[in-house]
Structure formats: structure tokens, C-alpha cells
Design a protein around this motif. Structure first.
Motif, PDB file in Angstrom:
ATOM      1  N   ALA A  43      17.070 -49.040  35.284  1.00 39.14           N
ATOM      2  CA  ALA A  43      17.094 -47.665  35.770  1.00 39.14           C
ATOM      3  C   ALA A  43      18.188 -47.548  36.816  1.00 39.14           C
ATOM      4  O   ALA A  43      18.807 -48.533  37.224  1.00 39.14           O
ATOM      5  N   VAL A  44      18.423 -46.315  37.243  1.00 40.91           N
ATOM      6  CA  VAL A  44      19.400 -46.034  38.289  1.00 40.91           C
ATOM      7  C   VAL A  44      18.730 -45.185  39.355  1.00 40.91           C
ATOM      8  O   VAL A  44      18.059 -44.192  39.040  1.00 40.91           O
ATOM      9  N   VAL A  45      18.890 -45.583  40.620  1.00 43.20           N
ATOM     10  CA  VAL A  45      18.345 -44.830  41.743  1.00 43.20           C
ATOM     11  C   VAL A  45      19.395 -43.853  42.249  1.00 43.20           C
ATOM     12  O   VAL A  45      20.549 -44.231  42.472  1.00 43.20           O
ATOM     13  N   GLU A  46      18.993 -42.599  42.425  1.00 38.81           N
ATOM     14  CA  GLU A  46      19.906 -41.560  42.911  1.00 38.81           C
ATOM     15  C   GLU A  46      19.210 -40.767  44.023  1.00 38.81           C
ATOM     16  O   GLU A  46      18.365 -39.920  43.751  1.00 38.81           O
ATOM     17  N   PRO A  47      19.543 -41.020  45.296  1.00 33.95           N
ATOM     18  CA  PRO A  47      18.964 -40.227  46.376  1.00 33.95           C
ATOM     19  C   PRO A  47      19.540 -38.814  46.379  1.00 33.95           C
ATOM     20  O   PRO A  47      20.746 -38.620  46.198  1.00 33.95           O
ATOM     21  N   VAL A  48      18.686 -37.806  46.577  1.00 34.72           N
ATOM     22  CA  VAL A  48      19.140 -36.413  46.633  1.00 34.72           C
ATOM     23  C   VAL A  48      18.488 -35.719  47.818  1.00 34.72           C
ATOM     24  O   VAL A  48      17.375 -36.058  48.238  1.00 34.72           O
ATOM     25  N   ASP A  49      19.188 -34.734  48.354  1.00 32.90           N
ATOM     26  CA  ASP A  49      18.696 -33.967  49.488  1.00 32.90           C
ATOM     27  C   ASP A  49      17.670 -32.945  49.012  1.00 32.90           C
ATOM     28  O   ASP A  49      17.870 -32.251  48.018  1.00 32.90           O
ATOM     29  N   ALA A  50      16.540 -32.842  49.732  1.00 31.65           N
ATOM     30  CA  ALA A  50      15.493 -31.878  49.380  1.00 31.65           C
ATOM     31  C   ALA A  50      15.294 -30.830  50.470  1.00 31.65           C
ATOM     32  O   ALA A  50      14.330 -30.073  50.425  1.00 31.65           O
ATOM     33  N   GLY A  51      16.202 -30.777  51.449  1.00 37.23           N
ATOM     34  CA  GLY A  51      16.120 -29.745  52.474  1.00 37.23           C
ATOM     35  C   GLY A  51      15.683 -30.271  53.822  1.00 37.23           C
ATOM     36  O   GLY A  51      15.476 -31.478  54.012  1.00 37.23           O
ATOM     37  N   LEU A  52      15.542 -29.351  54.779  1.00 35.70           N
ATOM     38  CA  LEU A  52      15.127 -29.688  56.138  1.00 35.70           C
ATOM     39  C   LEU A  52      13.676 -29.283  56.354  1.00 35.70           C
ATOM     40  O   LEU A  52      13.278 -28.157  56.050  1.00 35.70           O
ATOM     41  N   LEU A  53      12.902 -30.220  56.879  1.00 29.49           N
ATOM     42  CA  LEU A  53      11.495 -29.963  57.182  1.00 29.49           C
ATOM     43  C   LEU A  53      11.369 -29.578  58.651  1.00 29.49           C
ATOM     44  O   LEU A  53      11.845 -30.303  59.529  1.00 29.49           O
ATOM     45  N   ARG A  54      10.708 -28.459  58.901  1.00 34.61           N
ATOM     46  CA  ARG A  54      10.552 -27.970  60.278  1.00 34.61           C
ATOM     47  C   ARG A  54       9.176 -28.370  60.801  1.00 34.61           C
ATOM     48  O   ARG A  54       8.141 -28.014  60.242  1.00 34.61           O
TER      49      ARG A  54
END
Length: 377
Positions: free
Chosen positions: A200-211
Motif C-alpha cells: 500500500a501507499v500512505v498519503e497524509p492529507v490535510d483535513a482542516g483546523l480544529l477549534r
């Protein structure tokens, strides 16, 4: 589980089970329940489970065999499917009033008396009621390992006489203890990796800012927010990262992280509730976040969720639209919620706290256990 672990559970009032056997044949399964209650399953010479006895604390300080259920089966297939021919249930009150109720299966293996019949008129199930000395139904409360107190129950099943039964513990390897947080960093490291289902291949992605405004992070299924995992964290806005795992079968979320300090963690610890004890966990076990909607979320612990919004604003986008994460905003400056797919669906998943050299919370990670945390290929 090992004897040592079961002993710790006993001392803490937690549930566990002990199998009593002779010559590799099961005699009884003893379950210790919370609130000082016990259940004993008895096996016959065919190793069929044919009796269940529930014991509860009695005013004398002993255990009362309050309910004793016995089953008869016509054959092995009926036993394997739990389709009894006769079920006899004996209940005993605290003062020795006994009721014996016998039920006979109908032609398809169901009780001859329907639920409607039971609710709408006198019961046709044979019932006997009588008084008996309550002492006949009492047994001592066992100390841990003192399974000899259940020997008279074994005698009821036609095993060896209770006075000659000797019950010995079988040693079990202690194992390596609870699940360990080894290689958590690799869960979000980009590049090829191995999984139980192949490469498999790992791909980190941004999911936004948590307040976060309350100083407490909650990790929960957004549809079941009543008992989340809580971690004390700083207030502010912090990035959420998903670790996507791309395989030949598609893309899944392997892990989710919210980062509070841009510092590599020095150590990892399991996120625990106040009443949870690592010493009571078996080999490779963990306390985690429960998922029942296929979705998990990071949110402020003070954030409330309008259940009427969830289908349209969270579940449908994640399911129908094929998205992997979604933000449920709150009016400024109120906290938001970031939800994401939970691996390959419902289950329980470990939540890890990464701490810096000075003990501060650097990040919190949910591992959906789609690959080995130690990065093994």
C-alpha cells in the motif's frame, strides 16, 4: 487470560471467566460479573453446555442460586443451533420460595406457547411452586482461585462427587501485556508500506483546523457523543491530518491526528477514562473509541451535536459523496467538529496521546489498525 490478570480483575470487581475442566474435557465455565454476581455454565459428558446457573449475593453473605436453567437437546445439530426440546427453569427467592417452569419446543423448535398466549391469558406452561430451605440453594462467595465452592454444582451435572473434585489452575503465559504504541509516527509517514492485505501507499492529507475553546479535546463517534475519550489540551486552532492508505482495493483512512505542538513526541500513552486501568487489560488489548456509524470525529468536549444535522451534513457527504472528511462548523468563535471515515467501518480503535519531553500533549492520534503500527513490511 493469565491467572495474574484474572486475579487483578477479581480484586477490582471486574468481569472475567474461568474454565474448569478434567482430562481436557470442559466441566464448567465460571463467569464473574460486576456487582458480585456470578454465572456458571455446566457441560455434560458430550461437552454440551446444558445448564446455566445465575448466582447473586444473599443477605447471609453467601451466594444464592437464584436461577437455574436446564436444557435438553435431541441431537448435536439442535444443540449447535441452540434449539432445545425442553427448557426447565428453576427460580428461587431470597426466602426459599421455589418456582419450576418447564417449556417444551413446538414442531419447529420454538416454545409451544406463543408470546401472545403468554400475554393474553393463563399460561399453559407447566409450573410447580413450593417452599424449600433456602440453605439448599446457597454457596460461599469464592475467593479468587477457590473454585472448590462450585463443586456441588458439578455434582448436580453428574460429574464426580463434589467432595472428591480437585480443581487446579492451568498456567497461562503472561504475554506482552496491553497494546503498545510502537511506530505510531509511521502511520502518518508518506510512502510505500506493507499491510496484512498486501502493499500500500500512505498519503497524509490535510483535513482542516480544529477549534478548541474549552481546553478539552473529545474523540468520539459523532452519532454517539455521550461518552467520548477526553484529553486535556491547549485552546486554539490546530491542524487535523488524515493518513490515507491506498491499496488495490481503494482508499481508506488508516489514522487521524490532531497536532498541538510541532514537536516530535518523546513518548506515547493510551487515552484512558478515569475508571480504566491498563493492569486489567489482556495481551494486546486496549481501551479505545467506539464507532457505530462508520465515522469518528475530533471536537471540543463542550461542543454539542444536533442529531438532525448529522445525516445531511456528516454521514451523507462521507458516504454518498465519497468524501473522507467533513467539517461541521460552529458559529465564530464557537468550536467546530471534524469528522472522518473510520478505517473500514465500525469497531473500537485505540487513541494515543503523544507527549513532548516536558510532558505536554503534542498530538492525539486515532489508529484504525489497517496496517501494523510498528511499520513491519
Amino acid at each position: 487470560m493469565s491467572r495474574a490478570l484474572a486475579a487483578r480483575k477479581h480484586a477490582a470487581g471486574r468481569d472475567y471467566a474461568v474454565l474448569l475442566s478434567a482430562r481436557e474435557r470442559p466441566l464448567a465455565l465460571v463467569e464473574r460479573w460486576p456487582r458480585r454476581m456470578w454465572r456458571v455454565y455446566l457441560f455434560d459428558d458430550r461437552s454440551w453446555r446444558t445448564r446455566m446457573i445465575d448466582l447473586k449475593p444473599h443477605g447471609t453473605g453467601m451466594l444464592l442460586a437464584q436461577r437455574n436453567t436446564r436444557w435438553q437437546f435431541s441431537g448435536e445439530q439442535q444443540h449447535s443451533y441452540g434449539k432445545w426440546d425442553v427448557q426447565e427453569t428453576t427460580t428461587v427467592s431470597a426466602d426459599g420460595q421455589v418456582e419450576v417452569r418447564s417449556e417444551f419446543a413446538g414442531p419447529r423448535g420454538t416454545p409451544a406457547e406463543s408470546l401472545h398466549d403468554r400475554a393474553s391469558g393463563p399460561s399453559s406452561i407447566p409450573v410447580r411452586r413450593f417452599a424449600a430451605p433456602v440453605e439448599d440453594f446457597l454457596c460461599p462467595v469464592p475467593e479468587f482461585g477457590d473454585w472448590q465452592v462450585f463443586a456441588p454444582l458439578l455434582a448436580q451435572q453428574g460429574h464426580e462427587p463434589g467432595t472428591t473434585v480437585v480443581l487446579n489452575d492451568v498456567s497461562v503465559d503472561e504475554g506482552s501485556g496491553p497494546l503498545r504504541a510502537t511506530g505510531i509516527e509511521q502511520l502518518l509517514s508518506p510512502g510505500p508500506c506493507g499491510t496484512p492485505n498486501g502493499p500500500a501507499v500512505v498519503e497524509p492529507v490535510d483535513a482542516g483546523l480544529l477549534r478548541i475553546t474549552s481546553g478539552q479535546l473529545a474523540v468520539s463517534d459523532p452519532g454517539w457523543t455521550g461518552n467520548p475519550r477526553i484529553v486535556a489540551v491547549p485552546a486554539g486552532e490546530f491542524p487535523v491530518t488524515l493518513s490515507l492508505l491506498r491499496t488495490a482495493r481503494g482508499v481508506d483512512v488508516a489514522a487521524a491526528r490532531v497536532t498541538f505542538l510541532d514537536v516530535p513526541p518523546r513518548e506515547w500513552e493510551m487515552a484512558l477514562r478515569p475508571d480504566e486501568d491498563l493492569e486489567l487489560l489482556g495481551d494486546g488489548r486496549f481501551y479505545g473509541v467506539g464507532v457505530d456509524t462508520g465515522t469518528a470525529a475530533f471536537m471540543d468536549a463542550a461542543r454539542t451535536v444536533n442529531e438532525d444535522q448529522l445525516d445531511e451534513d456528516v454521514f451523507l457527504p462521507l458516504d454518498g459523496d465519497g468524501r473522507l472528511s467533513v467539517e461541521l462548523p460552529g458559529p465564530e468563535p464557537q468550536p467546530n467538529l471534524i469528522a472522518f471515515r473510520a478505517g473500514q467501518g465500525d469497531g473500537t480503535y485505540p487513541v494515543w496521546i503523544g507527549r513532548t519531553d516536558d510532558g505536554q500533549v503534542g498530538c492525539v492520534v486515532v489508529d484504525f489498525q489497517l496496517r501494523s503500527a510498528d511499520g513491519a513490511q
